[in-house]
Design a protein around this motif. Structure first.
Motif, PDB file in Angstrom:
ATOM      1  N   LYS A  93       0.819  -1.215   0.000  1.00 31.25           N
ATOM      2  CA  LYS A  93       0.000   0.000   0.000  1.00 31.25           C
ATOM      3  C   LYS A  93       0.847   1.256   0.000  1.00 31.25           C
ATOM      4  CE  LYS A  93      -3.800   2.302   2.440  1.00 31.25           C
ATOM      5  NZ  LYS A  93      -4.750   2.226   3.582  1.00 31.25           N
ATOM      6  N   THR A  94       1.930   1.245   0.771  1.00 28.81           N
ATOM      7  CA  THR A  94       2.740   2.455   0.934  1.00 28.81           C
ATOM      8  C   THR A  94       3.906   2.533  -0.042  1.00 28.81           C
ATOM      9  OG1 THR A  94       4.200   1.389   2.544  1.00 28.81           O
ATOM     10  CG2 THR A  94       2.200   2.456   3.389  1.00 28.81           C
ATOM     11  N   GLY A  95       4.339   1.373  -0.552  1.00 33.32           N
ATOM     12  CA  GLY A  95       5.521   1.343  -1.403  1.00 33.32           C
ATOM     13  C   GLY A  95       6.819   1.424  -0.622  1.00 33.32           C
ATOM     14  N   THR A  96       6.741   1.335   0.694  1.00 30.91           N
ATOM     15  CA  THR A  96       7.933   1.415   1.532  1.00 30.91           C
ATOM     16  C   THR A  96       8.822   0.195   1.325  1.00 30.91           C
ATOM     17  OG1 THR A  96       6.675   2.615   3.206  1.00 30.91           O
ATOM     18  CG2 THR A  96       8.765   1.634   3.905  1.00 30.91           C
ATOM     19  N   ALA A  97      10.114   0.427   1.117  1.00 34.11           N
ATOM     20  CA  ALA A  97      11.077  -0.665   1.012  1.00 34.11           C
ATOM     21  C   ALA A  97      11.378  -1.188   2.415  1.00 34.11           C
ATOM     22  CB  ALA A  97      12.351  -0.175   0.341  1.00 34.11           C
ATOM     23  N   LEU A  98      11.055  -2.435   2.676  1.00 36.96           N
ATOM     24  CA  LEU A  98      11.192  -3.001   4.017  1.00 36.96           C
ATOM     25  C   LEU A  98      12.452  -3.832   4.189  1.00 36.96           C
ATOM     26  CD1 LEU A  98       7.488  -4.129   4.504  1.00 36.96           C
ATOM     27  CD2 LEU A  98       8.562  -2.021   5.307  1.00 36.96           C
ATOM     28  N   ARG A  99      12.875  -4.528   3.151  1.00 35.36           N
ATOM     29  CA  ARG A  99      14.014  -5.409   3.282  1.00 35.36           C
ATOM     30  C   ARG A  99      14.525  -5.781   1.893  1.00 35.36           C
ATOM     31  NH1 ARG A  99      16.374  -5.900   7.872  1.00 35.36           N
ATOM     32  NH2 ARG A  99      14.328  -6.142   8.855  1.00 35.36           N
ATOM     33  N   THR A 100      15.859  -5.892   1.744  1.00 37.51           N
ATOM     34  CA  THR A 100      16.465  -6.404   0.516  1.00 37.51           C
ATOM     35  C   THR A 100      17.434  -7.509   0.883  1.00 37.51           C
ATOM     36  OG1 THR A 100      16.243  -4.314  -0.692  1.00 37.51           O
ATOM     37  CG2 THR A 100      17.881  -5.880  -1.498  1.00 37.51           C
ATOM     38  N   MET A 101      17.265  -8.672   0.246  1.00 37.81           N
ATOM     39  CA  MET A 101      18.121  -9.830   0.481  1.00 37.81           C
ATOM     40  C   MET A 101      19.145  -9.912  -0.646  1.00 37.81           C
ATOM     41  SD  MET A 101      15.402 -10.137   2.381  1.00 37.81           S
ATOM     42  CE  MET A 101      14.070 -10.633   1.331  1.00 37.81           C
ATOM     43  N   THR A 102      20.413 -10.020  -0.268  1.00 35.94           N
ATOM     44  CA  THR A 102      21.504  -9.962  -1.239  1.00 35.94           C
ATOM     45  C   THR A 102      22.305 -11.261  -1.298  1.00 35.94           C
ATOM     46  OG1 THR A 102      23.008  -9.013   0.412  1.00 35.94           O
ATOM     47  CG2 THR A 102      21.737  -7.465  -0.930  1.00 35.94           C
ATOM     48  N   GLY A 103      21.787 -12.342  -0.764  1.00 36.84           N
ATOM     49  CA  GLY A 103      22.571 -13.567  -0.659  1.00 36.84           C
ATOM     50  C   GLY A 103      22.773 -14.330  -1.949  1.00 36.84           C
ATOM     51  N   HIS A 104      21.915 -14.110  -2.941  1.00 32.51           N
ATOM     52  CA  HIS A 104      22.058 -14.837  -4.199  1.00 32.51           C
ATOM     53  C   HIS A 104      23.145 -14.199  -5.062  1.00 32.51           C
ATOM     54  CE1 HIS A 104      18.784 -17.694  -3.870  1.00 32.51           C
ATOM     55  NE2 HIS A 104      17.954 -16.732  -3.505  1.00 32.51           N
ATOM     56  N   GLY A 105      23.891 -15.034  -5.749  1.00 29.58           N
ATOM     57  CA  GLY A 105      24.941 -14.517  -6.613  1.00 29.58           C
ATOM     58  C   GLY A 105      24.516 -14.319  -8.044  1.00 29.58           C
ATOM     59  N   ARG A 106      23.305 -14.771  -8.391  1.00 29.49           N
ATOM     60  CA  ARG A 106      22.814 -14.665  -9.766  1.00 29.49           C
ATOM     61  C   ARG A 106      21.318 -14.315  -9.745  1.00 29.49           C
ATOM     62  NH1 ARG A 106      26.272 -17.652 -13.646  1.00 29.49           N
ATOM     63  NH2 ARG A 106      28.120 -18.409 -12.503  1.00 29.49           N
ATOM     64  N   ALA A 107      20.726 -14.264 -10.915  1.00 28.99           N
ATOM     65  CA  ALA A 107      19.337 -13.833 -11.068  1.00 28.99           C
ATOM     66  C   ALA A 107      18.396 -14.599 -10.140  1.00 28.99           C
ATOM     67  CB  ALA A 107      18.893 -14.010 -12.514  1.00 28.99           C
ATOM     68  N   VAL A 108      17.464 -13.865  -9.529  1.00 30.43           N
ATOM     69  CA  VAL A 108      16.403 -14.460  -8.707  1.00 30.43           C
ATOM     70  C   VAL A 108      15.185 -14.628  -9.605  1.00 30.43           C
ATOM     71  CG1 VAL A 108      14.935 -14.188  -6.685  1.00 30.43           C
ATOM     72  CG2 VAL A 108      17.315 -13.437  -6.598  1.00 30.43           C
ATOM     73  N   ASN A 109      14.939 -15.867 -10.013  1.00 34.31           N
ATOM     74  CA  ASN A 109      13.896 -16.139 -10.999  1.00 34.31           C
ATOM     75  C   ASN A 109      12.508 -16.280 -10.407  1.00 34.31           C
ATOM     76  OD1 ASN A 109      15.756 -16.356 -13.237  1.00 34.31           O
ATOM     77  ND2 ASN A 109      16.374 -18.338 -12.400  1.00 34.31           N
ATOM     78  N   SER A 110      12.433 -16.584  -9.107  1.00 32.03           N
ATOM     79  CA  SER A 110      11.127 -16.878  -8.526  1.00 32.03           C
ATOM     80  C   SER A 110      11.112 -16.537  -7.048  1.00 32.03           C
ATOM     81  CB  SER A 110      10.800 -18.363  -8.717  1.00 32.03           C
ATOM     82  OG  SER A 110       9.488 -18.658  -8.297  1.00 32.03           O
ATOM     83  N   VAL A 111       9.983 -15.986  -6.587  1.00 35.39           N
ATOM     84  CA  VAL A 111       9.772 -15.692  -5.171  1.00 35.39           C
ATOM     85  C   VAL A 111       8.399 -16.216  -4.761  1.00 35.39           C
ATOM     86  CG1 VAL A 111      11.276 -13.664  -5.097  1.00 35.39           C
ATOM     87  CG2 VAL A 111       8.878 -13.370  -5.720  1.00 35.39           C
ATOM     88  N   ALA A 112       8.296 -16.649  -3.505  1.00 36.30           N
ATOM     89  CA  ALA A 112       7.026 -17.142  -2.976  1.00 36.30           C
ATOM     90  C   ALA A 112       6.988 -16.898  -1.480  1.00 36.30           C
ATOM     91  CB  ALA A 112       6.865 -18.641  -3.272  1.00 36.30           C
ATOM     92  N   TRP A 113       5.790 -16.700  -0.942  1.00 33.30           N
ATOM     93  CA  TRP A 113       5.603 -16.450   0.480  1.00 33.30           C
ATOM     94  C   TRP A 113       5.141 -17.706   1.207  1.00 33.30           C
ATOM     95  CZ3 TRP A 113       7.206 -12.238   2.907  1.00 33.30           C
ATOM     96  CH2 TRP A 113       7.330 -11.032   2.201  1.00 33.30           C
ATOM     97  N   ALA A 114       5.481 -17.778   2.488  1.00 31.02           N
ATOM     98  CA  ALA A 114       4.940 -18.804   3.369  1.00 31.02           C
ATOM     99  C   ALA A 114       4.775 -18.200   4.752  1.00 31.02           C
ATOM    100  CB  ALA A 114       5.872 -20.017   3.432  1.00 31.02           C
ATOM    101  N   SER A 115       3.781 -18.702   5.487  1.00 34.88           N
ATOM    102  CA  SER A 115       3.522 -18.191   6.831  1.00 34.88           C
ATOM    103  C   SER A 115       3.612 -19.329   7.832  1.00 34.88           C
ATOM    104  CB  SER A 115       2.125 -17.544   6.898  1.00 34.88           C
ATOM    105  OG  SER A 115       2.066 -16.422   6.040  1.00 34.88           O
ATOM    106  N   PRO A 116       4.793 -19.544   8.432  1.00 31.86           N
ATOM    107  CA  PRO A 116       4.947 -20.610   9.431  1.00 31.86           C
ATOM    108  C   PRO A 116       4.090 -20.326  10.660  1.00 31.86           C
ATOM    109  CG  PRO A 116       7.070 -19.660   8.792  1.00 31.86           C
ATOM    110  CD  PRO A 116       6.014 -18.771   8.239  1.00 31.86           C
ATOM    111  N   SER A 117       3.673 -21.369  11.306  1.00 31.10           N
ATOM    112  CA  SER A 117       2.847 -21.218  12.497  1.00 31.10           C
ATOM    113  C   SER A 117       3.602 -20.450  13.583  1.00 31.10           C
ATOM    114  CB  SER A 117       2.447 -22.602  13.018  1.00 31.10           C
ATOM    115  OG  SER A 117       1.653 -22.495  14.176  1.00 31.10           O
ATOM    116  N   GLY A 118       3.011 -19.334  14.031  1.00 30.59           N
ATOM    117  CA  GLY A 118       3.575 -18.562  15.119  1.00 30.59           C
ATOM    118  C   GLY A 118       4.826 -17.784  14.788  1.00 30.59           C
ATOM    119  N   ARG A 119       5.139 -17.641  13.513  1.00 24.28           N
ATOM    120  CA  ARG A 119       6.358 -16.968  13.083  1.00 24.28           C
ATOM    121  C   ARG A 119       6.040 -15.814  12.149  1.00 24.28           C
ATOM    122  NH1 ARG A 119      11.139 -20.072  12.765  1.00 24.28           N
ATOM    123  NH2 ARG A 119      11.995 -18.069  12.036  1.00 24.28           N
TER     124      ARG A 119
END
Length: 329
Positions: A93-119
């Motif tokens: 909604k806000t467009g605020t940048a919350l976090r950037t992950m830089t661990g991959h050394g090459r193109a990130v082809n796919s992203v998906a969400w998961a909601s672990p119980s209590g986490r």
């Protein structure tokens, strides 16, 4: 099947052409679509009037994948994966940048969400560096790094997640090395690999396979993959193939799964000039949607509370997508 595409999306706009789209439905009845394009920008759209809610620019190269998740309080998070090797999290909604992950050394082809119980939510990413990574969205810490082969050779083209009624996160990924396609299944909660499934396909060359996953109320797990003109469906717990479904001929395709309130799992696959929708367990074909071809073929699907489906399909000239309401009755 009813075309419910907003009128504003019927105008071709090359600047808004998408590489990937994602759908979500909010508790108040609103439906939101996200898209990502070649200019490094991702957009969040109101599917009612077709207007852009927010645009975010955080990648120096193409946005290759987008994903949406709804938090317990109703806030929506957007994730983007880019050719520049970055994965980013935004307030939709806000467009605020919350976090950037830089661990991959090459193109990130796919992203998906998961909601672990209590986490806090997890973001799952798949990359050309031959790894699948699981990130804590709140801290940015890498919970798991799952290797699938050799960087630059074994390319992870797709990831998908499903959360069981008990709160366990199951993760599927598809990798390809131009000679063979493999589907991998992990229990991300325990960090253990459960299955490595080879996929028979025709010929050599990269095919960019796509995967989807869905958890059922009874604890069952379904994993689907499309490579060439076939959709394969497995029992995700046993690794047993449930059935194979014929997809349309054409360029690379995409697959989506949705669990509807009556306990059924629905499969949607797009390839070539068609999208087909089946009942996963019976193989019954519910609908065939003809909408013209294109090299880029993307589909996403969300089950609505009344048992119907909202489907998004994207082709080369769609800006950003076509929307379809599917009544399974």
């Amino acid at each position: 099947m009813q075309d419910v595409t907003p009128a504003a999306w019927n105008k071709v706009n090359e600047g808004l052409r998408a590489n990937a789209v994602a759908l979500t439905a909010l508790a108040d009845g609103r439906r939101v679509l996200a898209s990502g394009g070649d200019d490094g920008t991702a957009h969040v759209w109101n599917t009612h009037d077709g207007e852009i809610v927010r645009s975010v620019l955080g990648h120096s190269e193409w946005v290759l994948s987008v994903a949406l998740t709804v938090l317990t309080g109703g806030a929506v998070l957007l994730a983007t994966g880019g050719k520049d090797g970055l994965a980013s999290i935004w307030g939709a909604k806000t467009g605020t940048a919350l976090r950037t992950m830089t661990g991959h050394g090459r193109a990130v082809n796919s992203v998906a969400w998961a909601s672990p119980s209590g986490r806090a939510p997890w973001l799952v990413t798949g990359s050309d560096d031959a790894t699948v990574r699981v990130w804590d969205a709140e801290t940015g810490a890498a919970e798991h790094v799952f290797p699938v082969g050799t960087a630059g050779v074994d390319l992870v083209s797709s990831v998908a997640t499903a959360v069981s009624p008990a709160g366990e996160v199951h993760l599927a990924a598809a990798s390809d090395d131009s000679e063979a396609t493999t589907v991998h299944i992990w229990n991300a909660t325990t960090g253990t690999k459960e299955h490595t499934l080879p996929v028979t396909r025709d010929g050599l060359g990269l095919v960019a396979p796509s995967v989807a996953a869905a958890a059922l109320p009874d604890g069952s797990l379904r994993v689907a993959a499309i490579a060439d003109a076939a959709v394969r469906l497995w029992d995700g717990h046993t690794g047993h193939m449930v059935r194979t479904l014929p997809a349309s001929d054409g360029a690379k395709g995409d697959v989506a799964l949705a669990s509807v309130p009556d306990g059924r799992v629905i499969v949607a696959a797009t390839r070539g000039e068609e999208t087909r929708i089946w009942d996963a367990d019976t193989g019954v074909l519910h609908a065939t949607l003809g909408h013209g071809g294109g090299y880029h073929c993307t589909v996403d699907m969300v089950a609505l509370s009344d048992g119907t489906l909202l489907l998004a399909t994207m082709r080369d000239r769609d800006t950003p997508a076509r929307l379809w309401h599917v009544d399974l009755s």
